[in-house]
Write an enzyme that holds these catalytic residues in place. Structure first.
Site, PDB file in Angstrom:
ATOM      1  N   SER A 180      25.482  39.820  35.664  1.00  0.00           N
ATOM      2  CA  SER A 180      26.599  40.724  35.960  1.00  0.00           C
ATOM      3  C   SER A 180      27.817  39.950  36.427  1.00  0.00           C
ATOM      4  O   SER A 180      27.690  38.926  37.119  1.00  0.00           O
ATOM      5  CB  SER A 180      26.162  41.688  37.066  1.00  0.00           C
ATOM      6  OG  SER A 180      27.278  42.408  37.535  1.00  0.00           O
ATOM      7  N   LYS A 202      21.069  38.935  41.310  1.00  0.00           N
ATOM      8  CA  LYS A 202      21.334  38.482  39.933  1.00  0.00           C
ATOM      9  C   LYS A 202      21.548  36.967  39.906  1.00  0.00           C
ATOM     10  O   LYS A 202      21.053  36.275  39.018  1.00  0.00           O
ATOM     11  CB  LYS A 202      22.573  39.194  39.372  1.00  0.00           C
ATOM     12  CG  LYS A 202      22.353  40.672  39.078  1.00  0.00           C
ATOM     13  CD  LYS A 202      21.428  40.853  37.888  1.00  0.00           C
ATOM     14  CE  LYS A 202      21.112  42.302  37.602  1.00  0.00           C
ATOM     15  NZ  LYS A 202      20.067  42.468  36.597  1.00  0.00           N
ATOM     16  N   TYR A 222      27.654  40.792  32.221  1.00  0.00           N
ATOM     17  CA  TYR A 222      28.377  41.973  31.743  1.00  0.00           C
ATOM     18  C   TYR A 222      29.536  42.280  32.682  1.00  0.00           C
ATOM     19  O   TYR A 222      29.381  42.230  33.897  1.00  0.00           O
ATOM     20  CB  TYR A 222      27.507  43.242  31.748  1.00  0.00           C
ATOM     21  CG  TYR A 222      26.141  43.156  31.181  1.00  0.00           C
ATOM     22  CD1 TYR A 222      25.757  42.177  30.271  1.00  0.00           C
ATOM     23  CD2 TYR A 222      25.188  44.117  31.550  1.00  0.00           C
ATOM     24  CE1 TYR A 222      24.474  42.148  29.755  1.00  0.00           C
ATOM     25  CE2 TYR A 222      23.910  44.101  31.031  1.00  0.00           C
ATOM     26  CZ  TYR A 222      23.548  43.109  30.144  1.00  0.00           C
ATOM     27  OH  TYR A 222      22.274  43.104  29.647  1.00  0.00           O
ATOM     28  N   PHE A 239      16.242  43.755  30.901  1.00  0.00           N
ATOM     29  CA  PHE A 239      17.189  44.685  31.538  1.00  0.00           C
ATOM     30  C   PHE A 239      16.649  45.232  32.861  1.00  0.00           C
ATOM     31  O   PHE A 239      17.429  45.706  33.683  1.00  0.00           O
ATOM     32  CB  PHE A 239      17.420  45.923  30.650  1.00  0.00           C
ATOM     33  CG  PHE A 239      18.084  45.667  29.337  1.00  0.00           C
ATOM     34  CD1 PHE A 239      19.428  45.347  29.283  1.00  0.00           C
ATOM     35  CD2 PHE A 239      17.380  45.782  28.147  1.00  0.00           C
ATOM     36  CE1 PHE A 239      20.068  45.143  28.067  1.00  0.00           C
ATOM     37  CE2 PHE A 239      18.006  45.584  26.931  1.00  0.00           C
ATOM     38  CZ  PHE A 239      19.344  45.258  26.883  1.00  0.00           C
ATOM     39  N   GLY A 275      34.216  46.526  49.900  1.00  0.00           N
ATOM     40  CA  GLY A 275      33.580  45.557  49.002  1.00  0.00           C
ATOM     41  C   GLY A 275      34.223  45.469  47.626  1.00  0.00           C
ATOM     42  O   GLY A 275      33.867  44.596  46.836  1.00  0.00           O
ATOM     43  N   TYR A 283      20.123  52.934  30.391  1.00  0.00           N
ATOM     44  CA  TYR A 283      21.402  53.140  29.685  1.00  0.00           C
ATOM     45  C   TYR A 283      21.661  52.041  28.639  1.00  0.00           C
ATOM     46  O   TYR A 283      21.823  52.318  27.448  1.00  0.00           O
ATOM     47  CB  TYR A 283      22.507  53.188  30.750  1.00  0.00           C
ATOM     48  CG  TYR A 283      23.923  53.170  30.254  1.00  0.00           C
ATOM     49  CD1 TYR A 283      24.356  53.999  29.209  1.00  0.00           C
ATOM     50  CD2 TYR A 283      24.869  52.329  30.856  1.00  0.00           C
ATOM     51  CE1 TYR A 283      25.677  53.982  28.790  1.00  0.00           C
ATOM     52  CE2 TYR A 283      26.191  52.323  30.447  1.00  0.00           C
ATOM     53  CZ  TYR A 283      26.591  53.142  29.412  1.00  0.00           C
ATOM     54  OH  TYR A 283      27.899  53.123  29.009  1.00  0.00           O
ATOM     55  N   TYR A 310      22.970  43.102  45.633  1.00  0.00           N
ATOM     56  CA  TYR A 310      22.729  43.246  44.186  1.00  0.00           C
ATOM     57  C   TYR A 310      23.191  41.988  43.447  1.00  0.00           C
ATOM     58  O   TYR A 310      22.453  41.405  42.646  1.00  0.00           O
ATOM     59  CB  TYR A 310      23.461  44.495  43.667  1.00  0.00           C
ATOM     60  CG  TYR A 310      23.555  44.547  42.171  1.00  0.00           C
ATOM     61  CD1 TYR A 310      22.413  44.675  41.377  1.00  0.00           C
ATOM     62  CD2 TYR A 310      24.788  44.441  41.521  1.00  0.00           C
ATOM     63  CE1 TYR A 310      22.497  44.705  39.996  1.00  0.00           C
ATOM     64  CE2 TYR A 310      24.888  44.473  40.147  1.00  0.00           C
ATOM     65  CZ  TYR A 310      23.744  44.603  39.384  1.00  0.00           C
ATOM     66  OH  TYR A 310      23.833  44.620  38.019  1.00  0.00           O
TER      67      TYR A 310
HETATM   68  P1  NAD Z   1      19.554  51.519  34.104  1.00  0.00           P
HETATM   69  O1  NAD Z   1      19.166  51.798  35.492  1.00  0.00           O
HETATM   70  O2  NAD Z   1      20.019  52.643  33.258  1.00  0.00           O
HETATM   71  O3  NAD Z   1      18.384  50.769  33.335  1.00  0.00           O
HETATM   72  C1  NAD Z   1      17.477  49.913  33.991  1.00  0.00           C
HETATM   73  C2  NAD Z   1      16.079  50.357  33.589  1.00  0.00           C
HETATM   74  O4  NAD Z   1      15.128  49.516  34.238  1.00  0.00           O
HETATM   75  C3  NAD Z   1      15.764  51.798  34.019  1.00  0.00           C
HETATM   76  O5  NAD Z   1      15.271  52.498  32.895  1.00  0.00           O
HETATM   77  C4  NAD Z   1      14.700  51.637  35.102  1.00  0.00           C
HETATM   78  O6  NAD Z   1      13.796  52.718  35.105  1.00  0.00           O
HETATM   79  C5  NAD Z   1      14.060  50.320  34.702  1.00  0.00           C
HETATM   80  N1  NAD Z   1      13.425  49.591  35.811  1.00  0.00           N
HETATM   81  C6  NAD Z   1      13.936  49.320  37.030  1.00  0.00           C
HETATM   82  N2  NAD Z   1      13.047  48.644  37.772  1.00  0.00           N
HETATM   83  C7  NAD Z   1      11.942  48.465  36.993  1.00  0.00           C
HETATM   84  C8  NAD Z   1      10.689  47.856  37.200  1.00  0.00           C
HETATM   85  N3  NAD Z   1      10.376  47.277  38.361  1.00  0.00           N
HETATM   86  N4  NAD Z   1       9.796  47.860  36.192  1.00  0.00           N
HETATM   87  C9  NAD Z   1      10.094  48.444  35.014  1.00  0.00           C
HETATM   88  N5  NAD Z   1      11.263  49.058  34.759  1.00  0.00           N
HETATM   89  C10 NAD Z   1      12.184  49.063  35.741  1.00  0.00           C
HETATM   90  O7  NAD Z   1      20.691  50.375  34.157  1.00  0.00           O
HETATM   91  P2  NAD Z   1      21.579  49.766  32.988  1.00  0.00           P
HETATM   92  O8  NAD Z   1      22.986  50.155  33.267  1.00  0.00           O
HETATM   93  O9  NAD Z   1      20.984  50.042  31.683  1.00  0.00           O
HETATM   94  O10 NAD Z   1      21.451  48.226  33.354  1.00  0.00           O
HETATM   95  C11 NAD Z   1      20.529  47.365  32.716  1.00  0.00           C
HETATM   96  C12 NAD Z   1      20.626  45.997  33.348  1.00  0.00           C
HETATM   97  O11 NAD Z   1      21.965  45.513  33.236  1.00  0.00           O
HETATM   98  C13 NAD Z   1      20.276  45.965  34.831  1.00  0.00           C
HETATM   99  O12 NAD Z   1      19.564  44.795  35.111  1.00  0.00           O
HETATM  100  C14 NAD Z   1      21.640  45.921  35.496  1.00  0.00           C
HETATM  101  O13 NAD Z   1      21.582  45.293  36.752  1.00  0.00           O
HETATM  102  C15 NAD Z   1      22.451  45.117  34.509  1.00  0.00           C
HETATM  103  N6  NAD Z   1      23.892  45.391  34.584  1.00  0.00           N
HETATM  104  C16 NAD Z   1      24.340  46.677  34.466  1.00  0.00           C
HETATM  105  C17 NAD Z   1      25.705  46.940  34.569  1.00  0.00           C
HETATM  106  C18 NAD Z   1      26.225  48.352  34.486  1.00  0.00           C
HETATM  107  O14 NAD Z   1      27.338  48.611  34.953  1.00  0.00           O
HETATM  108  N7  NAD Z   1      25.522  49.302  33.892  1.00  0.00           N
HETATM  109  C19 NAD Z   1      26.611  45.890  34.791  1.00  0.00           C
HETATM  110  C20 NAD Z   1      26.115  44.586  34.887  1.00  0.00           C
HETATM  111  C21 NAD Z   1      24.744  44.353  34.784  1.00  0.00           C
END
Ligand code: NAD
Ligand code: UDP
Length: 337
Positions: A124, A152, A176, A80, A294, A11, A148
């Site tokens: 996060s 982080k 974020y 990411f 939580g 995303y 989780y």
């Molecule tokens: P998402 O799940 O849409 O994107 C994460 C991507 O990483 C996915 O495409 C997944 O296939 C890939 N992935 C996961 N494990 C992997 C691995 N071992 N090797 C290769 N690819 C891998 O999530 P997002 O919302 O785009 O989040 C991106 C980052 O931001 C994440 O680290 C998440 O923890 C962090 N984050 C997200 C949010 C939120 O609310 N969306 C908030 C705070 C932090």
């Protein structure tokens, strides 16, 4: 020189790729598609008018990573890739630590081998846990309340130790708040598997008729209307925050910078629902139920450090977030499927 986006098909990765390419960066995406679909890449291509290289692989695999760094002239990494479902992390801690912590360790070792020392890390606001007060500055206590969040925080600590031992690194830790919304063109957006955990995708799925009603988790919090308050940030603002952090890292400050990415404004569940109804013209049937285990009552950022250090500030409104989330969902009722 290219910018590597691990988890780039997800995303936030897709939106950031669109913003970086538009700003003139060359990017290469790397993803194992555990939580994303190759179809998203075609949409990215349609937005930017050309294909972007994407390598399928796992951040836990040194073989995959070494091959990637050998193949492309990578000068900086936005990391990411990770798993992000809080409930799942409690049930499967080893899987989460392996993926999020183990994956980050393998990536850092591969970067060291390739002599790439610039990284922007997806942290996060979850790592603040139940903060003593709002808005939350970066100096607040770090007390993550779930696996989780602890994964982080562990990666943040690994990066702090790395920076102390090897000061040549430029490291941005971006915390974020609540990313929502979609690219304004409606071609890419959030496409959760199964039942959405998060509020906005649940609301858009109710609006499009995939779910009958929204359950509002808790109506008795010590907040103005009793529902939980969060700092929702438009994913395009978040993507622009990454561009700013990357530009900072590319100047080789050889510093470690920790910055909140949020708007600095709190918004309750009911406020978000009302804003969405107004913007979309769709009624969102909803019912107040018990609190979700939580959850904290309220959480919003002090975003001033990112403004001062990165020259970045969120500009999009709650209405923009609702309009773009709805535009994406309306045009793609089943997501990328
Ligand atoms: P998402 O799940 O849409 O994107 C994460 C991507 O990483 C996915 O495409 C997944 O296939 C890939 N992935 C996961 N494990 C992997 C691995 N071992 N090797 C290769 N690819 C891998 O999530 P997002 O919302 O785009 O989040 C991106 C980052 O931001 C994440 O680290 C998440 O923890 C962090 N984050 C997200 C949010 C939120 O609310 N969306 C908030 C705070 C932090
Ligand atoms: N929430 C809700 N119903 C849902 C999903 C979320 O009422 O189906 C509430 C949740 O209790 C919190 C807010 O919406 O107050 C944001 O939740 P989300 O899971 O999106 O983000 P986080 O809890 O990680 O901040």
């Amino acid at each position: 020189m290219m910018i590597l986006l691990t988890g780039g098909a997800g995303y936030i990765g897709l939106h950031t790729a669109a913003v970086l390419v538009e700003a003139g960066h060359e990017v290469v995406l790397f993803d194992n598609f555990s939580n994303s679909k190759p179809a998203g890449l075609k949409r990215l291509e349609a937005i930017i008018g050309r294909a972007v290289p994407c390598v399928e692989g796992d951040v836990r695999s040194r073989q995959d990573l070494d091959g990637l760094f050998d193949q492309y002239p990578i000068g900086a990494v936005v990391h990411f890739a990770g798993l992000k479902a809080v409930g799942e992390s409690q049930a499967q801690p080893l899987r989460y630590y392996d993926n999020n912590v183990g994956g980050s360790l393998a990536l850092l070792a591969a970067m060291q081998r390739a002599e790439v020392r610039r990284i922007v890390f997806s942290s996060s606001a979850t790592i603040y846990g139940n903060a003593d007060s709002n808005p939350i500055p970066e100096t607040a206590a770090l007390r993550p309340a779930n696996v989780y969040g602890r994964s982080k925080l562990m990666v943040e600590e690994i990066l702090r130790d790395l920076h102390a031992a090897a000061p040549g690194w430029s490291i941005a830790l971006l915390r974020y708040f609540n990313p929502v919304g979609a690219h304004p063109g409606g071609l890419i957006g959030e496409d959760p598997n199964d039942i959405p955990n998060n509020l906005m995708p649940f609301v858009t799925q109710v609006a499009v008729g995939r779910r009958p009603e929204l359950q509002v988790f808790g109506g008795d919090y010590p907040t103005p209307d009793g529902t939980g308050v969060r700092d929702y940030i438009h994913v395009m603002d978040l993507a622009e925050g990454h561009r700013a952090a990357l530009d900072w890292a590319l100047r080789d400050p050889r510093e470690l910078l920790t910055a909140n990415l949020g708007t600095g404004r709190g918004c309750s569940v009911l406020e978000l629902v009302r804003a969405f109804e107004q913007v979309s013209g769709k009624a969102i049937p909803h019912r107040i139920v018990a609190r979700r285990a939580g959850d904290v009552a309220a959480c919003w950022s002090d975003p001033s450090l990112a403004r001062e250090r990165l020259g970045w500030t969120a500009t999009r409104s709650l209405d923009d977030m609702c309009r773009d989330a709805w535009n994406w969902q309306r045009n793609n009722p089943q997501g990328f499927a």
